[in-house]
Design an enzyme around this catalytic site. Structure first.
Site, short mmCIF file in Angstrom:
data_model
loop_
_atom_site.label_atom_id
_atom_site.label_comp_id
_atom_site.label_asym_id
_atom_site.label_seq_id
_atom_site.Cartn_x
_atom_site.Cartn_y
_atom_site.Cartn_z
N LEU A 31 43.15 11.60 -7.31
CA LEU A 31 42.31 10.95 -8.32
C LEU A 31 43.02 10.87 -9.66
O LEU A 31 42.70 10.05 -10.51
CB LEU A 31 41.00 11.73 -8.49
CG LEU A 31 40.10 11.79 -7.25
CD1 LEU A 31 38.97 12.79 -7.44
CD2 LEU A 31 39.56 10.41 -6.93
N GLY A 32 43.95 11.75 -9.82
CA GLY A 32 44.69 11.74 -11.09
C GLY A 32 45.43 13.05 -11.24
O GLY A 32 45.28 13.96 -10.43
N HIS A 33 46.24 13.10 -12.25
CA HIS A 33 46.89 14.39 -12.51
C HIS A 33 46.96 14.65 -13.99
O HIS A 33 47.04 13.75 -14.82
CB HIS A 33 48.27 14.46 -11.86
CG HIS A 33 49.16 13.30 -12.19
ND1 HIS A 33 49.20 12.17 -11.43
CD2 HIS A 33 50.02 13.11 -13.20
CE1 HIS A 33 50.05 11.32 -11.95
NE2 HIS A 33 50.57 11.85 -13.03
N GLY A 34 46.90 15.92 -14.31
CA GLY A 34 46.95 16.33 -15.70
C GLY A 34 48.21 17.12 -15.96
O GLY A 34 49.16 17.08 -15.17
N SER A 35 48.21 17.84 -17.06
CA SER A 35 49.44 18.52 -17.43
C SER A 35 49.74 19.71 -16.52
O SER A 35 50.87 20.14 -16.43
CB SER A 35 49.37 18.98 -18.89
OG SER A 35 48.22 19.75 -19.08
N TYR A 36 48.73 20.22 -15.87
CA TYR A 36 49.02 21.34 -14.97
C TYR A 36 48.30 21.25 -13.63
O TYR A 36 48.15 22.23 -12.93
CB TYR A 36 48.72 22.69 -15.64
CG TYR A 36 47.31 22.83 -16.18
CD1 TYR A 36 46.28 23.22 -15.35
CD2 TYR A 36 47.03 22.59 -17.51
CE1 TYR A 36 44.99 23.35 -15.83
CE2 TYR A 36 45.75 22.72 -18.02
CZ TYR A 36 44.74 23.11 -17.17
OH TYR A 36 43.47 23.22 -17.66
N THR A 79 46.82 18.52 -10.22
CA THR A 79 46.59 17.22 -9.59
C THR A 79 45.20 17.29 -8.97
O THR A 79 44.82 18.31 -8.39
CB THR A 79 47.64 16.96 -8.49
OG1 THR A 79 48.93 17.13 -9.08
CG2 THR A 79 47.54 15.56 -7.96
N VAL A 80 44.45 16.21 -9.16
CA VAL A 80 43.07 16.23 -8.68
C VAL A 80 42.94 15.30 -7.47
O VAL A 80 43.42 14.16 -7.51
CB VAL A 80 42.10 15.79 -9.80
CG1 VAL A 80 40.66 15.83 -9.32
CG2 VAL A 80 42.27 16.67 -11.04
N ASP A 88 38.55 19.20 -27.25
CA ASP A 88 39.40 18.10 -26.81
C ASP A 88 38.55 16.95 -26.30
O ASP A 88 38.83 16.35 -25.28
CB ASP A 88 40.38 18.59 -25.74
CG ASP A 88 41.53 17.61 -25.51
OD1 ASP A 88 41.72 16.71 -26.37
OD2 ASP A 88 42.23 17.73 -24.50
N1 LIG Z 1 35.76 15.76 -11.25
C1 LIG Z 1 36.55 14.71 -11.17
N2 LIG Z 1 36.18 13.63 -10.47
C2 LIG Z 1 36.98 12.55 -10.39
N3 LIG Z 1 38.15 12.45 -11.00
C3 LIG Z 1 38.58 13.51 -11.70
C4 LIG Z 1 37.81 14.69 -11.82
N4 LIG Z 1 38.46 15.55 -12.60
C5 LIG Z 1 39.59 14.95 -12.95
N5 LIG Z 1 39.67 13.71 -12.43
C6 LIG Z 1 40.75 12.76 -12.59
O1 LIG Z 1 41.96 13.45 -12.51
C7 LIG Z 1 42.71 13.30 -13.69
C8 LIG Z 1 43.36 14.61 -14.04
O2 LIG Z 1 42.37 15.50 -14.46
P1 LIG Z 1 42.72 16.86 -15.12
O3 LIG Z 1 41.47 17.47 -15.62
O4 LIG Z 1 43.58 17.67 -14.25
O5 LIG Z 1 43.72 16.45 -16.19
P2 LIG Z 1 43.58 15.85 -17.63
O6 LIG Z 1 42.30 16.19 -18.21
O7 LIG Z 1 43.91 14.38 -17.56
O8 LIG Z 1 44.80 16.56 -18.27
P3 LIG Z 1 44.87 17.99 -18.91
O9 LIG Z 1 43.97 18.89 -18.17
O10 LIG Z 1 46.28 18.31 -18.75
O11 LIG Z 1 44.43 17.75 -20.27
C9 LIG Z 1 41.73 12.85 -14.74
O12 LIG Z 1 42.37 12.02 -15.65
C10 LIG Z 1 40.66 12.14 -13.94
O13 LIG Z 1 40.97 10.78 -13.84
#
Ligand SMILES: Nc1ncnc2c1ncn2[C@@H]1O[C@H](COP(=O)(O)OP(=O)(O)OP(=O)(O)O)[C@@H](O)[C@H]1O
Length: 902
Positions: free
Chosen positions: A17-22, A24-25, A138
């Site tokens: 669905l996406g990945h963040g700085s630490y 992958t979702v 944030d």
């Molecule tokens: N509960 C969820 N349902 C659907 N998609 C999600 C969910 N949580 C996160 N995502 C998707 O996954 C991506 C990564 O989420 P995540 O919370 O890991 O990182 P982030 O918020 O983008 O980055 P960081 O946590 O590093 O600030 C998000 O941008 C979002 O698109």
């Protein structure tokens, strides 16, 4: 129910669905109940340890755990956490509706009803979060997700903090004891920037930014880099309708929204509106805040016809904005093949922290020490103490750091009132910030008209009047001392001032863009983009010159402000900031020495300024009739072009691309001439235009070759095609001073006639290339227009025949998506999570990677620096410097288009 510890084997992992700085979702389905769909956040243990993210993961887990108890609909729910050898797993609510930001991008803006609906849900959630003693820290549209019904869910609590209740003047306020992680540049609060302090009110600030963004499509504070964003925040420098400042196109903004945003975007957090007061605002009249069912209606469950209608109106409104890139692409043509782009290690974009990067940098630039002992060292670690400045008495003894200016000017409560302010000459009456500007909160309230409402400084933006005062070149010197700043008890403080880089009398004619004319495809637009300018020069130059008969005084300061005044130093009209990412410059034989020629500036798809020089005799007459100083030409002899670049370099600070700059510098005009045998430029020109049809027939390659022959090769004179000469007079001989050059025009396959002054790619100009190109382009201009017209199936409309304006209604077909994410974005933030056991984790290819590959000899990126790095490293690798750079979005689009067509 019997509790059973979950593991990754209990879920079927689906797509990423996406990945963040630490993390992958992934979307995941419960093996035991296929109706249960979750989002599982997988954090690689290795990664979080290596990147020191343990703290954030722990915070996120604990915060979500504690908030989940309340079952609030506005918070993404954490169901389970577990871990295995490699990863940590958070099983969360699946937000089927995706990110709010994506929805916003899709529709450009939300209409009033949607904005209000989302704002209400946000307020309700933020209130709940704060009631649990948590500050999110944030908040931004990316961290707001939508569930399948379209209800908001706030996520990403990795930056959250728990609060202590502090009693201030009998009022309690939520305040975090330490200020470590701080959020995202565009939404960060001024109190955090200035005082390292974070309160619940900081979340409200972010909410204000989001409300603005819902209405305007972009956050209120956005600079070309984080530091500039910070400056805008602490100066409260934002503008409603930033793209549409002219009176004709002021968009309707609900005054109630303006009122709410104003009450939130207040520098002093003590004066900022509270959640409970916010709920009383007119915009929410009729809302029963206790009726959760009505508040928490999902937008996808609303009457679809209403929703469609609302969204459609927005999408039409915003269509142009959405489909036209707001970033320029940077293209490097190179003779090297198959260069792999030297990807910059990209940290999570825009996330900032007090102890690492941009805030420290920003504070350092301002000379800020937040250490109460006023050590000169910048903040390097997390300060544990209260970093508020102690008192104004203390400040008097402190060296006059730039922060003092902010502090004095932005904290009215700590500053003695106006009555103590000594009387200065007009332009000195207000305390100035580092840019010699009067900070917003102490500026005289200027009436700004928004949507027909006269609103005192409604948007907090400098009015032209206040800018005129603050930027008045005659009020600015580098050595002025301010007799006494408020709060300084008369101690002399050196004012930080603007320097004038160049000032000269000019004719200036603003050519407004108008939303009429043929609809152009993106390909067409980019073809017309440069050539249009040539046409203006060749066909309309004389006319424009005549229409702007009164010379104006044009001033460029080292803060990048370009403005003209009707009188000497009065009524300045800011044109544009040189650092503006949308500013392009077209240089056509602009010769200061002989005072001939034209300079054209373009604010990307908004405005064109046509600048020419009055003859010396006119200037001397002007000087004679004006007694004030400033009549003479300041910095005579240095071209405007060079001054622009000097200014840009100053704004950029250190020259990060020094090596390349030097290298390009070496490619002097002479080298171009030496390369005449090679003739690449001309060969290219001739082949480029052979297929174009002119209204009078085909522009043959032979005619272009004739042009080529007519181009003087040895002399350092500009090359002017006869058609140009006919319109603008005799070609003007001048030797352009070598400027940082990123093009090697003798080798480039594509010449550019425009130069973005964007700090990122401004160096890519090449005066010579521009000149050569203009000559050939003129020859093909009419043909282009003709061809474009037939493409767009509209009548031929000469751009300037349309009420003297230039068309900007560039409707780009939907399928022509801006490719700025095509090459790099999304390809460099991969967090390698180990494949969960027993899960068919697909080999995820990040979106964007597969859509577009640039031609083998071309590198495309929205980051100029990335290109420069690539070029440098490729050259190093092969031990040569045959890398060739050109620039321009047009090149990128053309190639993209060709590829698509194939
Ligand atoms: N509960 C969820 N349902 C659907 N998609 C999600 C969910 N949580 C996160 N995502 C998707 O996954 C991506 C990564 O989420 P995540 O919370 O890991 O990182 P982030 O918020 O983008 O980055 P960081 O946590 O590093 O600030 C998000 O941008 C979002 O698109």
């Amino acid at each position: 129910m019997k509790y059973r510890k979950r593991s990754a084997n209990d879920f079927v992992f689906k797509e990423e669905l996406g990945h963040g700085s630490y993390s992958t979702v992934y979307k995941a389905i419960d093996r035991h109940d296929p109706n249960k769909i979750y989002a599982i956040k997988v954090c690689s243990k290795d990664h979080i340890i290596r990147e020191a993210k343990v703290k954030y993961v722990t915070i996120e887990k604990n915060t979500l755990n504690s908030l989940a108890r309340g079952n609030h609909p506005g918070i993404v729910k954490l169901y389970y956490t577990f871990h295995d050898k490699d990863n940590l797993y958070f099983v969360l609510d699946f937000a089927a509706g995706g990110e709010l930001l994506s929805l916003l991008h899709k529709y450009g803006t939300f209409n009033d009803r949607l904005s209000r609906h989302f704002t209400i849900q946000l307020i309700d959630t933020i209130e709940y979060i704060h009631s649990k003693g948590v500050i999110h820290r944030d908040l931004k549209p990316e961290n707001v997700l939508l569930d399948k019904e379209g209800k908001l869910m706030i996520t990403d609590f990795g930056a959250a903090a728990t609060t202590t209740l502090e009693s201030k003047n009998g009022m309690e306020s939520n305040m975090c004891p330490t200020s470590s992680f701080v959020g995202t540049a565009e939404y960060v609060s001024p109190e955090l920037l200035l005082y390292n302090k974070c309160t619940a009110s900081s979340d409200i600030w972010a909410l204000g930014c989001m409300i603005f963004q819902f209405t305007e499509g972009c956050p209120p504070f956005r600079g070309s880099n984080e530091l500039k964003t910070f400056e805008k925040i602490v100066e409260l420098d934002y503008l409603w309708n930033p793209q549409k400042c002219d009176n004709n196109s002021i968009k309707n903004i609900n005054p109630m929204v303006v009122d709410i945003v104003r009450s939130i975007l207040v520098i002093n957090d003590n004066d900022r509106v509270t959640i409970s007061n916010l709920k009383q605002k007119m915009w929410f009249s009729g809302i029963d805040w206790s009726n959760k069912a009505s508040i928490w209606q999902g937008i996808f469950t609303m009457d679809p016809s209403i929703l469609r209608q609302q969204l459609r109106s927005n999408s039409i409104d915003q269509g142009k904005q959405r489909m036209i890139p707001n970033k320029q692409l940077h293209v490097i043509d190179t003779q090297l093949k198959n260069i792999t782009i030297a990807k910059q290690k990209k940290k999570k974009p825009m996330k900032i922290s007090t102890n690492t990067n941009s805030i420290v940098e920003w504070r350092k630039k301002l000379g800020i020490s937040l250490n109460p002992n006023n050590e000169k060292t910048p903040v390097t670690g997390l300060p544990n103490n209260n970093l508020m400045f102690q008192s104004s008495a203390k400040q008097v003894q402190e060296p006059p750091t730039k922060l003092n200016f902010y502090h004095q000017n932005l904290m009215p409560k700590s500053v003695p009132q106006q009555s103590h302010t000594p009387q200065f000459p007009v332009s000195h009456q207000q305390p100035m910030n580092i840019y010699g500007q009067v900070p917003m909160q102490q500026k005289p309230q200027t009436n700004v008209k928004v949507d027909g409402i006269l609103n005192p400084a409604v948007n907090g933006k400098k009015s032209p009047e206040s800018r005129a005062k603050s930027y008045s070149p005659h009020a600015i010197t580098s050595t002025d001392t301010c007799p006494s700043q408020p709060g300084s008890h008369g101690s002399p403080i050196k004012r930080i001032t603007n320097h004038i880089l160049k000032q000269d009398f000019i004719y200036i004619c603003e050519i407004p863009f108008e939303a009429v004319g043929p609809e152009l495809s993106i390909q067409s637009y980019n073809r017309i983009d440069n050539d249009l300018i040539t046409d203006i020069v060749s066909k309309e130059g004389d006319f424009l010159k005549k229409t702007s008969t009164t010379p104006k005084l044009l001033t460029l300061t080292d803060t990048g402000h370009l403005m003209y005044s009707d009188d000497v130093g009065n009524n300045e009209n800011p044109i544009v900031d040189v650092s503006d990412s949308g500013l392009s410059m077209y240089d056509f034989e602009f010769d200061e020495t002989n005072r001939k020629g034209f300079l054209i500036l373009e604010k990307y798809k908004e405005k064109l300024w046509f600048i020419s020089l009055p003859p010396a005799i006119v200037v001397s007459q002007l000087c004679a009739t004006r007694v004030n100083s400033g009549c003479s030409i300041i910095n005579d002899g240095e071209s405007w072009v060079n001054c622009f670049f000097r200014s840009r370099n100053m704004l950029e600070g250190e020259d990060n691309n020094e090596n390349l700059t030097n290298k390009m510098r070496e490619l002097s005009v002479d080298e171009i001439r030496h390369d005449e045998d090679n003739n690449n430029v001309y060969n290219h020109l001739s082949t480029s235009f052979t297929t174009l049809k002119s209204s009078s027939g085909t522009v043959s390659s032979s005619s272009l070759l004739e042009t080529k022959k007519s181009l003087p090769m040895r002399q350092v004179t500009p090359v002017v095609h006869p058609s140009v000469a006919k319109h603008v007079g005799t070609p003007v001989a001048h030797k352009p001073t070598p400027i940082p050059r990123y093009n090697t025009p003798h080798k480039t396959k594509r010449s550019v006639s425009s130069t973005s002054l964007n700090g990122k790619n401004a160096g890519s100009t090449d005066l010579n290339t521009a000149m050569y190109t203009s000559a050939a382009a003129v020859a093909s201009k009419t043909a282009l227009l003709h061809q474009l017209n037939s493409e767009s199936s509209s009548n031929v409309v000469h751009p300037l025949a349309m009420k003297g304006s230039v068309p900007t209604e560039i409707m780009i077909q939907k399928e022509h998506k801006f490719p700025n994410t095509l090459v790099l974005n999304g390809s460099n933030r991969s967090v390698k999570t180990k494949k969960p056991p027993g899960s068919p984790l697909p080999n995820i290819v990040h979106q964007g990677e597969k859509k577009y590959r640039p031609p083998k000899n071309m590198i495309v990126s929205s980051s100029r620096r990335e290109l420069i790095n690539t070029l440098n490293s490729s050259n190093q690798r092969i031990g040569s410097d045959q890398g060739i750079a050109s620039s321009g979005a047009s090149a990128a689009f053309k190639n993209l288009q060709n590829r698509k067509n194939k």
